[in-house]
Design a protein around this motif. Structure first.
Motif, PDB file in Angstrom:
ATOM      1  N   THR A 119       0.820  -1.208   0.000  1.00  8.04           N
ATOM      2  CA  THR A 119       0.000   0.000   0.000  1.00  8.04           C
ATOM      3  C   THR A 119       0.858   1.264   0.000  1.00  8.04           C
ATOM      4  OG1 THR A 119      -1.744  -1.192   1.198  1.00  8.04           O
ATOM      5  CG2 THR A 119      -1.851   1.222   1.208  1.00  8.04           C
ATOM      6  N   ARG A 120       1.920   1.276   0.798  1.00  6.53           N
ATOM      7  CA  ARG A 120       2.822   2.434   0.824  1.00  6.53           C
ATOM      8  C   ARG A 120       3.382   2.730  -0.564  1.00  6.53           C
ATOM      9  NH1 ARG A 120       4.762   4.461   5.565  1.00  6.53           N
ATOM     10  NH2 ARG A 120       4.345   3.253   7.477  1.00  6.53           N
ATOM     11  N   GLU A 121       3.871   1.699  -1.225  1.00  8.80           N
ATOM     12  CA  GLU A 121       4.452   1.891  -2.548  1.00  8.80           C
ATOM     13  C   GLU A 121       3.398   2.378  -3.540  1.00  8.80           C
ATOM     14  OE1 GLU A 121       6.771  -1.359  -4.031  1.00  8.80           O
ATOM     15  OE2 GLU A 121       7.710  -1.759  -2.088  1.00  8.80           O
ATOM     16  N   TYR A 122       2.234   1.782  -3.461  1.00 10.36           N
ATOM     17  CA  TYR A 122       1.158   2.110  -4.395  1.00 10.36           C
ATOM     18  C   TYR A 122       0.770   3.590  -4.284  1.00 10.36           C
ATOM     19  CZ  TYR A 122      -2.875   0.733  -7.281  1.00 10.36           C
ATOM     20  OH  TYR A 122      -3.769   0.570  -8.305  1.00 10.36           O
ATOM     21  N   VAL A 123       0.570   4.048  -3.063  1.00 13.14           N
ATOM     22  CA  VAL A 123       0.159   5.438  -2.853  1.00 13.14           C
ATOM     23  C   VAL A 123       1.267   6.394  -3.291  1.00 13.14           C
ATOM     24  CG1 VAL A 123      -0.439   7.153  -1.092  1.00 13.14           C
ATOM     25  CG2 VAL A 123      -1.508   4.890  -1.049  1.00 13.14           C
ATOM     26  N   ALA A 124       2.506   6.064  -2.986  1.00 12.90           N
ATOM     27  CA  ALA A 124       3.617   6.929  -3.375  1.00 12.90           C
ATOM     28  C   ALA A 124       3.691   7.084  -4.893  1.00 12.90           C
ATOM     29  CB  ALA A 124       4.935   6.371  -2.835  1.00 12.90           C
ATOM     30  N   ILE A 125       3.530   5.997  -5.624  1.00 11.47           N
ATOM     31  CA  ILE A 125       3.590   6.058  -7.087  1.00 11.47           C
ATOM     32  C   ILE A 125       2.387   6.827  -7.637  1.00 11.47           C
ATOM     33  CG2 ILE A 125       3.549   4.685  -9.208  1.00 11.47           C
ATOM     34  CD1 ILE A 125       5.051   2.496  -7.593  1.00 11.47           C
ATOM     35  N   MET A 126       1.215   6.590  -7.064  1.00 11.34           N
ATOM     36  CA  MET A 126       0.035   7.335  -7.509  1.00 11.34           C
ATOM     37  C   MET A 126       0.217   8.839  -7.312  1.00 11.34           C
ATOM     38  SD  MET A 126      -3.579   5.489  -6.626  1.00 11.34           S
ATOM     39  CE  MET A 126      -4.446   6.855  -7.402  1.00 11.34           C
ATOM     40  N   ARG A 127       0.698   9.228  -6.148  1.00 13.52           N
ATOM     41  CA  ARG A 127       0.868  10.656  -5.870  1.00 13.52           C
ATOM     42  C   ARG A 127       1.858  11.289  -6.858  1.00 13.52           C
ATOM     43  NH1 ARG A 127      -2.108  12.190  -1.709  1.00 13.52           N
ATOM     44  NH2 ARG A 127      -2.272  10.985   0.232  1.00 13.52           N
ATOM     45  N   ALA A 128       2.959  10.597  -7.142  1.00 13.38           N
ATOM     46  CA  ALA A 128       3.930  11.133  -8.093  1.00 13.38           C
ATOM     47  C   ALA A 128       3.321  11.272  -9.483  1.00 13.38           C
ATOM     48  CB  ALA A 128       5.167  10.224  -8.145  1.00 13.38           C
ATOM     49  N   THR A 129       2.523  10.286  -9.892  1.00 17.35           N
ATOM     50  CA  THR A 129       1.891  10.327 -11.208  1.00 17.35           C
ATOM     51  C   THR A 129       0.905  11.482 -11.298  1.00 17.35           C
ATOM     52  OG1 THR A 129       2.073   7.906 -11.305  1.00 17.35           O
ATOM     53  CG2 THR A 129       0.622   8.970 -12.909  1.00 17.35           C
ATOM     54  N   ILE A 130       0.049  11.622 -10.298  1.00 19.93           N
ATOM     55  CA  ILE A 130      -0.965  12.672 -10.295  1.00 19.93           C
ATOM     56  C   ILE A 130      -0.319  14.054 -10.221  1.00 19.93           C
ATOM     57  CG2 ILE A 130      -2.880  13.643  -8.947  1.00 19.93           C
ATOM     58  CD1 ILE A 130      -3.571  10.703  -8.189  1.00 19.93           C
ATOM     59  N   GLY A 132       2.218  14.958 -11.716  1.00 23.76           N
ATOM     60  CA  GLY A 132       2.835  15.295 -12.994  1.00 23.76           C
ATOM     61  C   GLY A 132       4.324  15.038 -13.047  1.00 23.76           C
ATOM     62  N   GLU A 133       4.833  14.230 -12.106  1.00 27.27           N
ATOM     63  CA  GLU A 133       6.261  13.947 -12.088  1.00 27.27           C
ATOM     64  C   GLU A 133       6.615  12.857 -13.109  1.00 27.27           C
ATOM     65  OE1 GLU A 133       7.351  12.852  -8.138  1.00 27.27           O
ATOM     66  OE2 GLU A 133       6.384  14.597  -7.218  1.00 27.27           O
ATOM     67  N   ARG A 134       7.866  12.825 -13.486  1.00 31.25           N
ATOM     68  CA  ARG A 134       8.386  11.708 -14.265  1.00 31.25           C
ATOM     69  C   ARG A 134       8.588  10.559 -13.278  1.00 31.25           C
ATOM     70  NH1 ARG A 134      10.036  11.894 -19.307  1.00 31.25           N
ATOM     71  NH2 ARG A 134      10.175  14.183 -19.282  1.00 31.25           N
ATOM     72  N   VAL A 135       7.891   9.455 -13.479  1.00 35.35           N
ATOM     73  CA  VAL A 135       7.772   8.442 -12.433  1.00 35.35           C
ATOM     74  C   VAL A 135       8.871   7.399 -12.540  1.00 35.35           C
ATOM     75  CG1 VAL A 135       6.268   6.735 -11.357  1.00 35.35           C
ATOM     76  CG2 VAL A 135       5.284   8.791 -12.370  1.00 35.35           C
ATOM     77  N   ALA A 136       9.670   7.320 -11.477  1.00 34.13           N
ATOM     78  CA  ALA A 136      10.654   6.254 -11.312  1.00 34.13           C
ATOM     79  C   ALA A 136      10.551   5.785  -9.866  1.00 34.13           C
ATOM     80  CB  ALA A 136      12.060   6.760 -11.618  1.00 34.13           C
ATOM     81  N   TYR A 137      10.598   4.462  -9.659  1.00 32.73           N
ATOM     82  CA  TYR A 137      10.405   3.952  -8.303  1.00 32.73           C
ATOM     83  C   TYR A 137      11.105   2.613  -8.158  1.00 32.73           C
ATOM     84  CZ  TYR A 137       8.081   3.202  -3.840  1.00 32.73           C
ATOM     85  OH  TYR A 137       7.826   3.021  -2.501  1.00 32.73           O
ATOM     86  N   GLU A 138      11.778   2.430  -7.036  1.00 33.12           N
ATOM     87  CA  GLU A 138      12.416   1.157  -6.719  1.00 33.12           C
ATOM     88  C   GLU A 138      11.872   0.653  -5.391  1.00 33.12           C
ATOM     89  OE1 GLU A 138      16.615   1.009  -6.901  1.00 33.12           O
ATOM     90  OE2 GLU A 138      16.761   2.014  -8.848  1.00 33.12           O
TER      91      GLU A 138
END
Length: 354
Positions: A119-130, A132-138
């Motif tokens: 859930t932590r990872e999911y929310v972090a990626i969603m927030r970055a996408t919304i 308008g960031e260029r999304v990279a995540y490990e």
């Protein structure tokens, strides 16, 4: 205090009496419902019904309660959220949840592992996408770009522009650690099987999360339990309409050794009847399963009875607990009646212009 009233779209999806959904949702908006919420498991998806509702309304917020994380990658969920938000001119609210291993593994084909970390990872990626960031995540569940494959993956930014960059994200949670996680990383908590009788316990779990959140509790943190509602001439006749739903949640809606709904209601002091309900389900005794649901259990998590009783319960129980909104699950006629009752409560009065 309950200051806002919402309705669950599933409460209107009656296959025997489908009616004119467009007319019904307009009537509910006119009756004072501030939000409409859709949920998914392994039937209808969340976003298509909300888009339909949104096209026939002007002001109702459009929320997912809940959208299942295993159904979409986080960037895909963000795409759906941003699309709905732009089409509705900023009315989207995204409620997320994992469901349980039966659905996650049996329907979506994903392993049910590390639910809090997932859930932590999911929310972090969603927030970055919304945002308008260029999304990279490990992370342990998600890596963007993916490892292996062609090796040509690269961080990507959404092409959607001009919409909100901070669409609210709420978590559907029943377990203690997940409730705390909602307070730590989300904009709201969307509980089910919520009871005002456990208010102190809920506040303790939430405070643990707010203490870990930079800046503490946000000003507009929403707590919106989904609550079954049934009006009737007396308590028992109204409770009988809710009894099969409660029985299904406890007995059938989860694995025998991992049922989050059963656990949530058992914590309210109903451990023994919960185990009996589950045993009846495993014995395929459906009538016995429903009959094993005590009326006291229904009163703890639902609004049932004549109008004057439901109004009293709102004032003496629900308006004194941590909840800020209420998402009603009910038939169309009950939703209209609830709106009339709600107008006379102190929570509704606080929302009226001076």
């Amino acid at each position: 205090m309950i200051e806002r009233l919402g309705c669950a779209i599933g409460g209107l999806a009656d296959p025997e009496h489908p009616g004119d959904v467009a007319s019904m949702v307009r009537a509910l908006e006119g009756a004072g419902y501030e939000s409409a919420w859709s949920y998914e498991a392994f039937g209808a998806d969340c976003f298509t019904p909300l888009a339909w509702w949104g096209s026939h309304t002007r002001t109702m917020r459009l929320g997912t309660d809940i959208a299942q994380m295993a159904a979409r990658p986080p960037t895909g969920m963000a795409m759906a959220a941003m699309s709905l938000d732009q089409l509705s001119e900023g009315r989207a609210v995204i409620g997320l949840g994992l469901s349980g291993p039966q659905v996650v593994e049996g329907w979506y084909g994903m392993p049910f592992e590390r639910p809090l970390g997932w859930t932590r990872e999911y929310v972090a990626i969603m927030r970055a996408t919304i945002a308008g960031e260029r999304v990279a995540y490990e992370g342990k569940t998600y890596r963007l770009p993916a490892e292996g494959g062609s090796g040509m993956g690269r961080p990507i930014r959404s092409t959607l522009r001009g919409g909100r960059t901070d669409i609210p994200i709420c978590l559907g949670a029943e377990g203690p650690k997940n409730i705390s996680l909602s307070a730590e990383i989300a904009d709201g908590w969307l509980p089910t099987n919520f009871s005002p009788s456990a208010d102190d316990w809920y506040r303790e779990r939430l405070e643990l999360g707010f203490a870990r959140r930079p800046g503490g509790r946000p000003e507009n943190f929403e707590i919106a339990p989904a609550v079954s509602v049934a009006f009737g001439p007396d308590l028992e006749s109204a409770a009988d309409r809710i009894r099969p739903f409660i029985a299904y949640q406890i007995g059938a809606n989860g694995a025998a050794n991992m049922n989050f709904h059963l656990n949530a209601i058992a914590r309210l002091g109903f451990e023994e009847p919960c185990r009996e309900i589950q045993a009846k389900f495993l014995e395929r005794d459906r009538e016995g399963m429903v009959a094993a649901v005590p009326t006291e259990m229904i009163e703890a998590v639902a609004l049932v009875g004549p109008p004057e009783k439901i109004r009293a319960d709102l004032e003496t129980k629900w308006n004194r607990c941590v909840a800020t909104s209420l998402i009603a699950r009910a038939r169309f006629d009950d939703l209209l009646q609830l709106a009339e009752v709600f107008r006379t409560t102190t929570g509704a009065a606080r929302q009226q212009p001076a």
